[in-house]
Motif scaffolding. Structure first.
Motif, PDB file in Angstrom:
ATOM      1  N   HIS A  90      -6.672   7.446  -8.925  1.00 33.67           N
ATOM      2  CA  HIS A  90      -5.605   7.886  -8.618  1.00 33.67           C
ATOM      3  C   HIS A  90      -4.712   8.885  -8.686  1.00 33.67           C
ATOM      4  N   TYR A  96      -5.885   7.288 -15.204  1.00 31.06           N
ATOM      5  CA  TYR A  96      -4.543   7.162 -14.503  1.00 31.06           C
ATOM      6  C   TYR A  96      -5.090   8.472 -13.701  1.00 31.06           C
ATOM      7  N   ALA A 131       1.800   6.177  -7.111  1.00 30.38           N
ATOM      8  CA  ALA A 131       0.380   7.474  -7.514  1.00 30.38           C
ATOM      9  C   ALA A 131       0.446   8.824  -7.395  1.00 30.38           C
ATOM     10  N   GLY A 184      -5.610  -3.165 -14.964  1.00 32.21           N
ATOM     11  CA  GLY A 184      -4.229  -2.125 -14.917  1.00 32.21           C
ATOM     12  C   GLY A 184      -3.101  -1.130 -15.590  1.00 32.21           C
ATOM     13  N   TYR A 185      -2.309  -0.897 -14.853  1.00 27.42           N
ATOM     14  CA  TYR A 185      -1.728   0.075 -15.321  1.00 27.42           C
ATOM     15  C   TYR A 185      -0.273  -0.494 -15.125  1.00 27.42           C
ATOM     16  N   MET A 234       2.418   2.215  -3.559  1.00 26.95           N
ATOM     17  CA  MET A 234       1.604   2.582  -4.574  1.00 26.95           C
ATOM     18  C   MET A 234       0.819   3.751  -4.208  1.00 26.95           C
ATOM     19  N   GLN A 235       0.812   4.322  -3.393  1.00 23.36           N
ATOM     20  CA  GLN A 235       1.107   5.680  -2.745  1.00 23.36           C
ATOM     21  C   GLN A 235       2.272   6.322  -3.168  1.00 23.36           C
ATOM     22  N   GLN A 293      10.377   5.041  -8.681  1.00 19.60           N
ATOM     23  CA  GLN A 293       9.673   2.928  -9.051  1.00 19.60           C
ATOM     24  C   GLN A 293       9.660   2.541 -10.477  1.00 19.60           C
ATOM     25  N   HIS A 313       0.715  -0.937   0.226  1.00 20.19           N
ATOM     26  CA  HIS A 313       0.433   0.134  -0.247  1.00 20.19           C
ATOM     27  C   HIS A 313       1.208   1.612   0.025  1.00 20.19           C
ATOM     28  N   PHE A 320       6.559  -0.568 -12.164  1.00 15.43           N
ATOM     29  CA  PHE A 320       5.294  -1.031 -11.003  1.00 15.43           C
ATOM     30  C   PHE A 320       3.838  -1.727 -11.515  1.00 15.43           C
ATOM     31  N   TRP A 321       2.949  -2.311 -11.041  1.00 15.01           N
ATOM     32  CA  TRP A 321       1.977  -2.669 -11.764  1.00 15.01           C
ATOM     33  C   TRP A 321       1.320  -2.349 -11.032  1.00 15.01           C
ATOM     34  N   LEU A 322      -0.258  -1.363 -11.426  1.00 19.19           N
ATOM     35  CA  LEU A 322      -1.759  -0.900  -9.798  1.00 19.19           C
ATOM     36  C   LEU A 322      -2.216  -1.854 -10.748  1.00 19.19           C
TER      37      LEU A 322
END
Length: 223
Positions: A45, A41, A9, A208-209, A5-6, A216, A2, A219-221
């Motif tokens: 996000h 995106y 993003a 996803g993205y 990801m923050q 990073q 998490h 990175f797979w989101l």
């Protein structure tokens, strides 16, 4: 996961930030699938209520792509994100001395469609559109305006193939390709921007993205 990801993003999404501080997020806007994915995106996000979203389109008057841009439409962002929109923050912003002016709120059809998408997805986000003329090269033009607008995050679509490299950033040094080193525009911005730059590759409608930043890579989101 998490926290990572923050970081990638840019701290957007549905999460809250410390205090009520709003941010400026710049999306590089073009009539391409990559740019549409970058906007998707950003809306999902990278921005929250009361942030400011700047759609920056760089025009090259001498490019055949500029001619095509007047007839191309941006790929659909989905029915859930289309709506009419009143754009906040009208007026104009002057470009660098001796260069073309940056006109806010003016653009071709794909910019209008992007603004409609923003209204549907994030009605409380202020949106401005800027259309600027290219200066030395596309990447340095984007970099200059991101600094001039004091943005916190740059979001740009990225397509990893030889075509995108040829149409992306090329080190200045005259019009000839001889001796020039080809560099992807997104990669240039990642390495040289003082703010966070997120390069976005959209992987299908529900795939996803894949994101790249300075810290990073790949990175797979999930969407």
């Amino acid at each position: 996961m998490h926290a990572s990801m923050q970081d990638v993003a840019g701290g957007g999404g549905s999460g809250s930030r410390n205090g009520n501080q709003s941010r400026k997020v710049m999306v590089v806007a073009d009539p391409t699938r990559e740019s549409a994915g970058a906007l998707q995106y950003a809306l999902a996000h990278a921005v929250v209520d009361h942030d400011e979203l700047i759609l920056l389109h760089v025009e090259n008057p001498n490019s055949w792509r500029n001619t095509l841009s007047t007839i191309l439409k941006m790929p659909s962002l989905g029915s859930s994100t289309t709506a009419s929109m009143d754009v906040g923050g009208g007026g104009s912003t002057s470009g660098r001395a001796g260069s073309g002016a940056a006109v806010e709120g003016e653009g071709v059809d794909f910019l209008e469609e992007m603004k409609h998408a923003c209204k549907g997805a994030q009605p409380k986000v202020k949106v401005r559109a800027m259309k600027v003329e290219i200066e030395k090269d596309r990447a340095s033009t984007i970099l200059f305006h991101s600094k001039a607008q004091k943005v916190d995050v740059i979001v740009i679509g990225q397509k990893r193939n030889i075509t995108s490299a040829l149409l992306g950033y090329r080190r200045s040094g005259g019009g000839s390709m001889k001796g020039a080193r080809i560099i992807d525009t997104a990669e240039y911005l990642i390495q040289h921007s003082t703010c966070t730059c997120v390069a976005v590759q959209r992987k299908g409608q529900h795939g996803g993205y894949v994101l790249n930043t300075k810290t990073q890579r790949n990175f797979w989101l999930l969407a």
